[in-house]
Design a protein around this motif. Structure first.
Motif, PDB file in Angstrom:
ATOM      1  N   VAL A  25     -26.292  -4.644  12.939  1.00  0.00           N
ATOM      2  CA  VAL A  25     -24.978  -4.304  12.180  1.00  0.00           C
ATOM      3  C   VAL A  25     -24.507  -5.336  12.216  1.00  0.00           C
ATOM      4  O   VAL A  25     -23.716  -6.006  13.028  1.00  0.00           O
ATOM      5  CB  VAL A  25     -24.247  -3.072  12.686  1.00  0.00           C
ATOM      6  N   ASP A  26     -24.252  -6.115  10.607  1.00  0.00           N
ATOM      7  CA  ASP A  26     -23.657  -7.251  10.515  1.00  0.00           C
ATOM      8  C   ASP A  26     -22.197  -6.827   9.966  1.00  0.00           C
ATOM      9  O   ASP A  26     -22.169  -6.082   8.677  1.00  0.00           O
ATOM     10  CB  ASP A  26     -24.295  -8.229   9.819  1.00  0.00           C
ATOM     11  N   LEU A  27     -20.928  -7.188  10.360  1.00  0.00           N
ATOM     12  CA  LEU A  27     -19.901  -6.713   9.668  1.00  0.00           C
ATOM     13  C   LEU A  27     -19.012  -7.988   9.125  1.00  0.00           C
ATOM     14  O   LEU A  27     -19.359  -8.970   9.876  1.00  0.00           O
ATOM     15  CB  LEU A  27     -18.888  -6.000  10.896  1.00  0.00           C
ATOM     16  N   SER A  28     -17.892  -7.757   8.503  1.00  0.00           N
ATOM     17  CA  SER A  28     -17.057  -9.013   8.332  1.00  0.00           C
ATOM     18  C   SER A  28     -16.442  -9.671   9.267  1.00  0.00           C
ATOM     19  O   SER A  28     -16.174  -9.131  10.536  1.00  0.00           O
ATOM     20  CB  SER A  28     -16.324  -8.422   7.187  1.00  0.00           C
ATOM     21  N   ASP A  43     -16.656  -0.744  18.890  1.00  0.00           N
ATOM     22  CA  ASP A  43     -18.266  -0.735  19.329  1.00  0.00           C
ATOM     23  C   ASP A  43     -18.828   0.665  19.814  1.00  0.00           C
ATOM     24  O   ASP A  43     -20.047   0.945  19.065  1.00  0.00           O
ATOM     25  CB  ASP A  43     -18.482  -1.736  20.726  1.00  0.00           C
ATOM     26  N   TYR A  44     -18.295   1.155  20.590  1.00  0.00           N
ATOM     27  CA  TYR A  44     -19.186   2.526  20.877  1.00  0.00           C
ATOM     28  C   TYR A  44     -18.987   3.791  19.780  1.00  0.00           C
ATOM     29  O   TYR A  44     -19.786   4.509  19.974  1.00  0.00           O
ATOM     30  CB  TYR A  44     -18.680   2.917  22.293  1.00  0.00           C
ATOM     31  N   SER A  45     -18.068   3.348  18.723  1.00  0.00           N
ATOM     32  CA  SER A  45     -17.970   4.475  17.778  1.00  0.00           C
ATOM     33  C   SER A  45     -19.127   4.234  16.905  1.00  0.00           C
ATOM     34  O   SER A  45     -19.922   4.900  16.421  1.00  0.00           O
ATOM     35  CB  SER A  45     -16.713   4.157  17.056  1.00  0.00           C
ATOM     36  N   LEU A  50     -24.872   5.550  15.477  1.00  0.00           N
ATOM     37  CA  LEU A  50     -25.986   5.036  15.013  1.00  0.00           C
ATOM     38  C   LEU A  50     -27.201   5.382  15.782  1.00  0.00           C
ATOM     39  O   LEU A  50     -28.424   5.247  15.509  1.00  0.00           O
ATOM     40  CB  LEU A  50     -25.815   3.559  14.650  1.00  0.00           C
ATOM     41  N   SER A  51     -27.043   5.630  17.159  1.00  0.00           N
ATOM     42  CA  SER A  51     -27.841   6.166  17.945  1.00  0.00           C
ATOM     43  C   SER A  51     -28.660   7.297  17.731  1.00  0.00           C
ATOM     44  O   SER A  51     -29.668   7.594  18.369  1.00  0.00           O
ATOM     45  CB  SER A  51     -27.305   6.004  19.413  1.00  0.00           C
ATOM     46  N   GLN A  52     -27.953   7.981  16.968  1.00  0.00           N
ATOM     47  CA  GLN A  52     -28.489   9.484  16.663  1.00  0.00           C
ATOM     48  C   GLN A  52     -29.658   9.184  15.519  1.00  0.00           C
ATOM     49  O   GLN A  52     -30.105  10.170  15.021  1.00  0.00           O
ATOM     50  CB  GLN A  52     -27.310  10.233  15.876  1.00  0.00           C
ATOM     51  N   VAL A  53     -29.420   7.974  14.924  1.00  0.00           N
ATOM     52  CA  VAL A  53     -30.565   7.778  13.641  1.00  0.00           C
ATOM     53  C   VAL A  53     -31.904   7.439  14.449  1.00  0.00           C
ATOM     54  O   VAL A  53     -32.012   6.902  15.458  1.00  0.00           O
ATOM     55  CB  VAL A  53     -30.140   6.575  12.853  1.00  0.00           C
ATOM     56  N   THR A  60     -27.065  -3.974  18.172  1.00  0.00           N
ATOM     57  CA  THR A  60     -26.350  -5.240  18.265  1.00  0.00           C
ATOM     58  C   THR A  60     -25.289  -5.298  17.051  1.00  0.00           C
ATOM     59  O   THR A  60     -25.755  -4.992  16.055  1.00  0.00           O
ATOM     60  CB  THR A  60     -27.248  -6.270  18.531  1.00  0.00           C
ATOM     61  N   ILE A  61     -24.273  -5.754  17.316  1.00  0.00           N
ATOM     62  CA  ILE A  61     -22.941  -5.763  16.397  1.00  0.00           C
ATOM     63  C   ILE A  61     -22.687  -7.369  16.401  1.00  0.00           C
ATOM     64  O   ILE A  61     -22.357  -7.904  17.335  1.00  0.00           O
ATOM     65  CB  ILE A  61     -21.735  -5.102  16.404  1.00  0.00           C
TER      66      ILE A  61
END
Length: 86
Positions: A25-28, A43-45, A50-53, A60-61
């Motif tokens: 996941v690439d964020l600004s 991070d854990y939010s 996304l772990s439910q997908v 990795t962020i």
């Protein structure tokens, strides 16, 4: 009323990539300014959601395509979130 955002509203999603169960996941760049408990909660939010997908085993962020330099590890799982909160 007493709730607050785990991720600042100024953070935007730049993109995602799923490869071999690892979702990147690439964020600004604003995300890279988070630290301490603010970074942990953000991070854990993201990871718990996304772990439910289906097909996502770890997350990795990055910020602007770069790893967060002061995080002790980059590959995060839902199980890590439980360890971090104990």
């Amino acid at each position: 009323e007493d709730l607050s955002r785990a991720i600042p509203s100024s953070v935007t999603l730049r993109g995602t990539t799923l490869e071999n169960g690892l979702l990147t996941v690439d964020l600004s760049s604003r995300y890279a300014s988070l630290s301490g408990i603010d970074l942990t909660l953000a991070d854990y939010s993201i990871v718990q959601t996304l772990s439910q997908v289906e097909g996502v085993e770890a997350v990795t962020i990055t910020a602007e395509g770069e790893p967060i330099p002061y995080r002790d590890h980059q590959r995060l799982t839902a199980a890590d979130a439980w360890i971090a909160t104990e």
